[in-house]
Design an enzyme around this catalytic site. Structure first.
Site, short mmCIF file in Angstrom:
data_model
loop_
_atom_site.label_atom_id
_atom_site.label_comp_id
_atom_site.label_asym_id
_atom_site.label_seq_id
_atom_site.Cartn_x
_atom_site.Cartn_y
_atom_site.Cartn_z
N GLU A 271 31.93 -6.94 -12.44
CA GLU A 271 33.08 -7.52 -13.15
C GLU A 271 33.77 -6.48 -14.03
O GLU A 271 34.95 -6.56 -14.28
CB GLU A 271 32.65 -8.72 -14.01
CG GLU A 271 32.44 -9.98 -13.20
CD GLU A 271 32.46 -11.25 -14.05
OE1 GLU A 271 32.35 -11.17 -15.29
OE2 GLU A 271 32.58 -12.34 -13.46
N HIS B 100 10.58 -3.31 1.76
CA HIS B 100 10.28 -3.98 3.03
C HIS B 100 11.44 -4.83 3.51
O HIS B 100 11.25 -5.72 4.35
CB HIS B 100 9.01 -4.81 2.88
CG HIS B 100 7.82 -3.96 2.57
ND1 HIS B 100 6.97 -3.45 3.54
CD2 HIS B 100 7.37 -3.46 1.39
CE1 HIS B 100 6.04 -2.71 2.97
NE2 HIS B 100 6.25 -2.69 1.65
N LYS C 218 39.08 -19.87 -8.82
CA LYS C 218 38.89 -21.07 -9.65
C LYS C 218 40.13 -21.97 -9.57
O LYS C 218 40.02 -23.18 -9.39
CB LYS C 218 38.68 -20.68 -11.12
CG LYS C 218 37.47 -19.82 -11.39
CD LYS C 218 37.39 -19.56 -12.89
CE LYS C 218 36.48 -18.41 -13.20
NZ LYS C 218 36.46 -18.05 -14.61
O1 LIG Z 1 30.86 -17.96 -20.72
P1 LIG Z 1 31.95 -18.56 -19.92
O2 LIG Z 1 33.27 -18.50 -20.60
O3 LIG Z 1 31.61 -19.96 -19.48
O4 LIG Z 1 32.13 -17.70 -18.61
C1 LIG Z 1 31.15 -17.66 -17.61
C2 LIG Z 1 31.41 -16.51 -16.69
O5 LIG Z 1 32.66 -16.66 -16.05
C3 LIG Z 1 33.35 -15.42 -15.99
O6 LIG Z 1 34.37 -15.45 -16.91
C4 LIG Z 1 33.90 -15.14 -14.62
O7 LIG Z 1 34.63 -16.19 -14.20
C5 LIG Z 1 32.30 -14.40 -16.38
O8 LIG Z 1 32.85 -13.23 -16.87
C6 LIG Z 1 31.49 -15.16 -17.36
O9 LIG Z 1 30.23 -14.59 -17.59
#
Ligand SMILES: O=P(O)(O)OC[C@H]1O[C@](O)(CO)[C@@H](O)[C@@H]1O
Length: 447
Positions: free
Chosen positions: A290, A311, A423
């Site tokens: 990320e 393995h 998302k």
């Molecule tokens: O802690 P949050 O805001 O729920 O985010 C969860 C995860 O989602 C992300 O933003 C990626 O969508 C990550 O960087 C993060 O760790």
């Protein structure tokens, strides 16, 4: 303390086309100045709290006060995803192995970090709410996977404990904003903050990792101390002296990772030879991917576990495309375990008198030598011990390395904008009308 062994780092294509390590570090002097200026600015403006831990004393006080309340529960259910779960799992697997061993009587930590209906239903149908504390963890307070689980588990608690359900919750989220913060205020639920600028993959040193650690009874102060100590030279009173950065192991490691990417080593194996630290690989995978996968840049993290993955994956590492460098994490001082008896069969007589741990050490070395023999540039990161403090050092070092590698690649290692699209497409699919463009993308995909 940890040490970095560079003996076989500058090999493969680096040896033929890149400068030697001292030359490379020298060539990076101009970047050293700009990175140092950026370090000074970003530490001063609070953007790198995982390096100087400005929240450390307030968190320590709050957590010490809360620990007796946490420990009266038999079960803790963490709801989180990505950085809100991976560091916690790494600590659990490394330092609370008893939960996976026979005869464990509790406490029990459950980490729900996926959209898995069977697991969610199993939790709600088997756990006793009276004995359970639910801990939703989300920096943004709006992550759908975490919120979805929160809605179900809140209703589950409310059904069983209509008057006291909120005492069976602890929220870890942003101090001021987000839906979970509103929930904490609305229902008077105890909460701990995820400090500003501490995104998920950099948050294990905050309440995100430490609330579950305290519940398990782990020495979380040692963990903080380890991380603080490794990065102190970067952020201490003498902040700004270029030699602090020049002499820091994170600078050397970032420099090597940057050179790997410039020489078409597009994958970085993170080979953990501390078996109980196997889950550190997933934590590192998110941190690296990320942070650095941007603008067509970055290298792909490849978490692997020694000896197990010798393995399964090692064949590809050794004889597949020559596009991989490797960080091997190991510790020569793990417990040795039982000694092989004198009556092991003659074909294995060389095992007699050796310990089970000697086998691990020999395989760690054998794997490293095989990688180097096959042209894989290798840096060995040796932890002197496998304690919480050592884990804090290693994680602190890797977080600093990631940020510096991002700066050398000229990208922002603290955001992750590309992940949002998937998302939004899912929200659109579920009926949200806020995403007309995504609806069009979905239509094109489905038609
Ligand atoms: O802690 P949050 O805001 O729920 O985010 C969860 C995860 O989602 C992300 O933003 C990626 O969508 C990550 O960087 C993060 O760790």
């Amino acid at each position: 303390m940890h040490t970095l062994d560079w003996k076989h780092a500058w090999t493969g294509r680096l040896l033929t086309t890149a400068p030697t390590r001292p030359q490379a570090l020298k060539l990076l002097e101009p970047q050293l100045d700009s990175c140092n200026a950026r370090l000074i600015g970003e530490v001063a403006s609070g953007k790198l709290p995982f390096l100087n831990l400005p929240f450390r004393s307030s968190l320590t006080a709050r957590l010490k006060a809360l620990t007796p309340q946490l420990r009266r529960f038999r079960h803790m259910v963490v709801l989180g995803i990505g950085g809100s779960a991976l560091g916690t799992r790494a600590l659990q697997k490394a330092f609370f192995p008893q939960q996976d061993l026979p005869n464990h009587q509790g406490p029990w930590l459950w980490i729900l970090d996926n959209v898995d209906a069977d697991v969610l239903e199993a939790q709600m149908s088997t756990l006793n709410p009276e004995e359970t504390i639910v801990v939703p963890v989300s920096k943004s307070g709006g992550t759908i996977e975490t919120l979805a689980q929160y809605f179900f588990m809140k209703a589950w608690l409310q059904r069983a404990l209509p008057n006291t359900w909120h005492e069976h919750m602890l929220l870890v989220t942003d101090e001021k904003k987000g839906y979970l913060r509103e929930e904490a205020d609305r229902h008077n639920i105890v909460s701990l903050p995820v400090p500003d600028h501490l995104g998920g993959r950099y948050s294990v040193l905050s309440a995100v990792g430490l609330v579950p650690a305290a519940f398990m009874g782990l020495p979380w102060e040692d963990f903080l101390e380890g991380a603080a100590s490794v990065n102190a030279p970067l952020v201490n009173d003498e902040l700004g002296k270029p030699e602090n950065l020049r002499n820091h192991p994170a600078w050397a490691l970032a420099n090597w990772c940057f050179e790997l990417s410039r020489h078409d080593y597009s994958q970085l194996i993170f080979f953990t030879y501390i078996p109980s630290w196997a889950s550190f690989g997933q934590w590192f995978g998110q941190l690296w991917a990320e942070s650095l996968g941007k603008n067509g840049k970055g290298t792909m993290p490849l978490p692997a576990v020694g000896v197990t993955d010798q393995h399964s994956l090692q064949q590809m590492f050794l004889d597949g495309p020559a596009d991989k460098g490797c960080i091997q994490l190991h510790c020569p001082n793990l417990s040795k375990g039982p000694q092989f008896p004198d009556d092991v069969p003659d074909s294995w007589e060389w095992l007699r008198g050796k310990t089970f741990g000697d086998l691990l050490n020999a395989e760690t070395l054998g794997s490293a030598a095989a990688l180097v023999h096959n042209g894989v540039p290798l840096t060995r990161l040796e932890a002197a011990e496998s304690s919480m403090r050592a884990a804090g050092e290693v994680m602190g070092l890797l977080m600093a390395t990631t940020v510096l590698t991002g700066w050398l690649m000229n990208i922002n290692p603290l955001d992750q904008p590309a992940v949002e699209l998937g998302k939004r497409l899912a929200y659109s699919r579920l009926g949200s009308s806020s995403y007309p463009e995504e609806a069009a993308i979905l239509k094109a995909f489905l038609d």
